[in-house]
Write an enzyme that holds these catalytic residues in place. Structure first.
Site, PDB file in Angstrom:
ATOM      1  N   CYS A 186       1.826   3.030  11.748  1.00 26.02           N
ATOM      2  CA  CYS A 186       2.766   2.635  10.698  1.00 26.02           C
ATOM      3  C   CYS A 186       3.062   3.833   9.814  1.00 26.02           C
ATOM      4  O   CYS A 186       2.491   4.912   9.994  1.00 26.02           O
ATOM      5  CB  CYS A 186       2.219   1.472   9.870  1.00 26.02           C
ATOM      6  N   HIS A 192       0.841  -1.193   0.000  1.00 24.84           N
ATOM      7  CA  HIS A 192       0.000   0.000   0.000  1.00 24.84           C
ATOM      8  C   HIS A 192       0.873   1.238   0.000  1.00 24.84           C
ATOM      9  O   HIS A 192       2.050   1.207   0.381  1.00 24.84           O
ATOM     10  CB  HIS A 192      -0.929   0.022   1.217  1.00 24.84           C
TER      11      HIS A 192
END
Length: 679
Positions: A182, A66
């Site tokens: 993250c 991603h």
């Protein structure tokens, strides 16, 4: 509902290459072929750059590459069911279900929440089983769209999984809290949170988690944090508002470990909760509010913005101030006059040293010129960094560029640190406002990298140049003139006030206001205007008194202190010498009505003496260990010794003759105080 996935974005039972690079490139090309991105190579490069920060393979044969990319025009999910599977770094083997999440650079919260919801669904085995059983791309799309339905549109039976025993209070063991985050804040943040929640429920642990993703963050309830026995930081980026957890036993790990080994993390947290020597969250951000910032008053919010700017500015000041002081030590006090250090650097080198002087060698002069020039360069960032990170506190990353530019313009206008504060507030407000605009989809990717920096800089810096710079410069000059003219009683009074503030709450908001005032003015100091250096010396000397006084008191009268306090007293010698006021917090927490007044008395005396005797400091931190940056060092040491004796003897007298209800001897030890504590 926005369409994130279409049959054209799905490929079933295909071979997309031998490694994850091939797979990501193929998926990027598929996204472009469906008209949802403009540059396959650029999109793949952004996704592979994210892979370099940490693998995106997770247990169960899943991979979720991603990224956010300027090449993406519409938030998109591309999915492939691979045959054979490909290694994406999961500890249990290759991945056969690959979801490629591609978000625009300026993705809205709604998009990020939907993409995060998909990542969380992939932690549910039943969801993955249905993906593996699907026969057509249309079935895959239907399964994914059902998982992405807004909660209010879904039947009750399909609501989010039940919480861990935290909700019912069934657990009687330790309370564990966690923060997950993250690099992109889209997938791993929420997957780690869900994996930890599920495992905590299975283990019967009372557990609460705050996923700090790219979309809206719901902070943990301060009451829950207060109850917590330990905290888990599963993160690849900085934890926001880390100071809320100050003093809690902590387990730190990469975010992916929360997905791969949640049981290990939870067991480590439980063990840390029972270990009095466990690593703890430093109190460096203790001034940050433990309340939800959405509920802050205007004054509290402005204070948080200003302290954020000061905290990021301090490293520039610390490095620069110490280097300039070192330059004086090596090259003499005239090393910076009329640009002498620059001339020496440009005209000489280690192999062509300047001629020896009467009091020092050419080598020392050259090294002094180098140190002072680097220090001056670092100090030059003082106002831009202050403004830039005030704007960052208001508007996040889009505010940094307008803030730095406004700070630089404040320097050009001669507006000093006051101009930096005003410029940072305007730049942050402008960036926040521009970021709230509802712009066309094609412009969203340009907003954070072009539109906000451009328009925000024009607004903030334009106002500084045209309207505000001149008056603020006049105010700054007036303040400098007043400080320079302080003598006698007025200087002593200022020293008493600063000393009192430094000892009032030992690293709390009042202490930090005094410290921020001193640091912000440090860059304006010079041999012709030593008042800012005097203020810095006063603040540092007074801040050293409380821990040193407690160390002295526990040495002279150990019977008045508990075993834990005596142990803290031994550590307080070093903490006080290094200017870590928080070294006195364990004593103040156990006996505030006697320790704090005694500390204030000694700190005020020290502040008065340092101002009266003209002690200066070009370093913003370090205590006695930056002796070479202290002017009038003898009086600096004497002032600290006098204040220490006053506070130490006062606290002994108060403990002997002022009665107090008994306290538990096992006062919790703030073990984190022996780490890095910021002022």
């Amino acid at each position: 509902m926005t369409t994130y996935i279409t049959p054209g974005l799905v490929a079933l039972d295909v071979d997309l290459g031998a490694d994850k690079t091939d797979v990501i490139r193929n998926l990027a090309e598929r996204v472009v072929s469906q008209g949802r991105a403009t540059d396959a190579a650029g999109l793949a490069a952004d996704a592979l750059a994210r892979e370099e920060q940490g693998s995106t393979g997770v247990p169960g044969g899943i991979a979720i590459p991603h990224c956010r990319s300027g090449a993406v025009t519409e938030a998109t999910l591309a999915m492939s069911r691979l045959n054979p599977g490909v290694d994406f770094g999961a500890h249990d083997g290759p991945s056969d279900l690959v979801f490629f999440i591609a978000a625009p650079d300026g993705a809205h919260d709604e998009h990020l929440q939907m993409l995060s919801k998909l990542a969380r669904s992939l932690m549910v085995p039943e969801f993955n089983d249905s993906l593996r059983a699907a026969k057509t791309p249309e079935e895959i799309v239907a399964i994914v769209e059902k998982a992405l339905e807004p909660e209010e549109e879904k039947p009750a039976a399909a609501a989010a999984p039940a919480p861990s025993p935290a909700a019912s209070g069934a657990s009687t063991g330790p309370v564990i809290v966690a923060v997950t985050s993250c690099a992109t804040g889209i997938a791993h943040t929420f997957m780690s949170a869900d994996a930890l929640t599920a495992k905590a429920k299975e283990m019967g642990i009372e557990f609460y988690v705050e996923p700090q993703g790219s979309s809206k963050v719901t902070p943990l309830d301060p009451a829950i944090i207060k109850r917590a026995d330990a905290v888990i930081f599963a993160n690849d980026v900085d934890v926001r508002d880390r100071g809320r957890f100050a003093g809690k036993p902590v387990v730190q790990s990469p975010v992916k470990r929360g997905i791969d080994h949640p049981d290990e993390l939870l067991n480590e947290a439980v063990a840390a909760a029972k270990d009095p020597n466990a690593k703890r969250v430093p109190a460096s951000d203790a001034a940050d509010s433990s309340e939800n910032t959405a509920n802050e008053s205007v004054g509290a919010r402005i204070k948080r913005w200003l302290l954020t700017g000061v905290s990021y500015m301090i490293p520039f000041v610390a490095g620069g101030g110490l280097l300039i002081a070192l330059g004086f030590l090596l090259g003499g006090y005239d090393i910076v006059s009329d640009g002498r250090n620059t001339d020496i650097i440009l005209q000489n080198s280690l192999f062509n040293l300047p001629p020896d002087e009467a009091t020092r060698s050419g080598l020392l002069v050259y090294l002094g010129a180098v140190a002072s020039a680097i220090g001056q360069a670092s100090m030059g960032f003082l106002v831009p960094a202050l403004a830039g990170y005030i704007a960052y506190a208001i508007a996040d990353r889009p505010g940094i560029a307008p803030g730095f530019v406004a700070g630089a313009v404040a320097g050009i206008m001669g507006a000093g640190f006051i101009g930096g504060i005003v410029g940072g507030l305007i730049a942050g407000g402008a960036a926040y406002w521009i970021g709230s605009w509802n712009v066309p989809r094609w412009m969203r990717g340009l907003m954070p990298v072009v539109i906000i920096p451009l328009v925000g800089s024009i607004i903030a810096s334009g106002l500084m140049v045209i309207l505000l710079g001149g008056p603020i410069a006049a105010l700054t000059n007036g303040l400098n003139t007043w400080l320079t003219g302080l003598t006698g009683a007025s200087a002593v009074l200022l020293g008493i006030i600063l000393g009192t503030m430094m000892c009032f709450d030992l690293g709390g908001p009042v202490n930090k206001v005094a410290y921020a005032f001193a640091v912000a003015g440090l860059g304006a100091g010079s041999f012709d205007n030593q008042a800012p250096w005097m203020i810095m010396a006063t603040v540092m000397a007074a801040g050293m008194v409380p821990p040193l006084a407690m160390a002295l008191a526990t040495t002279i009268a150990p019977r008045l202190f508990s075993p834990v306090e005596k142990e803290n007293g031994r550590a307080a010698w070093l903490l006080g010498a290094a200017f870590i006021s928080e070294g006195a917090i364990p004593f103040a927490a156990a006996d505030p009505l006697r320790v704090i007044p005694a500390s204030i008395l000694g700190g005020a005396a020290t502040g008065a003496i340092t101002m009266a005797t003209g002690v200066t400091s070009q370093a913003p931190h370090g205590g006695i260990f930056v002796f070479f940056a202290i002017g009038n060092l003898l009086w600096f040491v004497l002032a600290i010794l006098i204040g220490t004796v006053i506070s130490g003897l006062t606290v002994i007298a108060l403990k002997k003759w002022v009665r107090k209800a008994p306290v538990d001897a096992d006062v919790p030890v703030a073990a984190s105080l022996q780490g890095e504590l910021a002022h």
